[in-house]
Scaffold this motif. Sequence first.
Motif, PDB file in Angstrom:
ATOM      1  N   ILE A  11       0.874  -1.351   0.160  1.00  0.00           N
ATOM      2  CA  ILE A  11      -0.001  -0.006   0.060  1.00  0.00           C
ATOM      3  C   ILE A  11       0.902   1.242   0.029  1.00  0.00           C
ATOM      4  CG2 ILE A  11      -1.518   1.313   1.487  1.00  0.00           C
ATOM      5  CD1 ILE A  11      -3.236  -1.343   2.128  1.00  0.00           C
ATOM      6  N   ARG A  14       2.084   1.883  -3.081  1.00  0.00           N
ATOM      7  CA  ARG A  14       1.017   2.001  -4.330  1.00  0.00           C
ATOM      8  C   ARG A  14       1.178   0.809  -5.229  1.00  0.00           C
ATOM      9  NH1 ARG A  14      -1.320   7.289  -3.403  1.00  0.00           N
ATOM     10  NH2 ARG A  14       0.196   8.708  -2.452  1.00  0.00           N
ATOM     11  N   ASP A  17      -3.743  -2.746  -5.999  1.00  0.00           N
ATOM     12  CA  ASP A  17      -5.327  -2.167  -6.529  1.00  0.00           C
ATOM     13  C   ASP A  17      -6.460  -2.833  -5.561  1.00  0.00           C
ATOM     14  OD1 ASP A  17      -4.293  -0.274  -7.989  1.00  0.00           O
ATOM     15  OD2 ASP A  17      -4.234  -1.772  -9.648  1.00  0.00           O
TER      16      ASP A  17
END
Length: 185
Positions: A11, A14, A17
Motif C-alpha cells: 500500500i 501504491r 489495487d
Amino acid sequence: MQNLLQFRRDIARRAVDVAVFNIIGDHRYRNIAHPYRMRQYLAPAWHRQGIEHVPVARLASDGQPEIVYHPIWQPVIRDALFHIFLPDDFMINIASAAVLDLVRETAQAADVPVAFALLDDMEPAFNRSMQDRLGTVNDISTPHDTQHRFLPDDAHPNVAANTHYATHLLPVIEELCAKRNEGKS
C-alpha cells in the motif's frame, strides 16, 4: 501476520489495487509465537538466510491487536514441552481474527477493496469462527480427498488444488476490481 505486513508495504508503495487474503486453518499458528511453528524456525536454513525475528500478533491490555517481533533463534523451544502453557483454540482463533480485522482496517483506510477466502476445511470450527467474525468470507475449500489435498507434507504446488483455487478466486478478484473501478468513476 506476515501477509499483513507485506500488504502495508505494498500500500505504501501504491503497488496494490485489490487484495484477497487466503486463510488456511493451520496458518493460525503463524500469527502467534506457537512452539509448533517456532520449532520450524530452528532449521539451519533460516539462520543461514539471516532471518532473526518473526512478527507475532498480540492483544494489548486494551484488547487492540499489536505486532511484536520475537527472536526466532531460541534453541530451548526445540525440546521444551509448552503444551500446558499454550493458549487454547479459542484464543488462537481470536488472535487470527484480530489480524484479519487489521487487514480489513488497513484496506479501508487505503481505499483498497479486500476479500477473504477459506482454502481448506481441516479445522471447521476455525472456519466458522472466521466467518462469524469477518462476515463475508468466500469458502473455496478444496475437497479433502487424495486428488485435491493440500497438506504441508504434499508436493507444493499441488496442481489440482491450485487449479481449484484459481478457478474459484477469479470471480472474487473480478468483483473486487469492479468495486475498485466503481470508486474511481
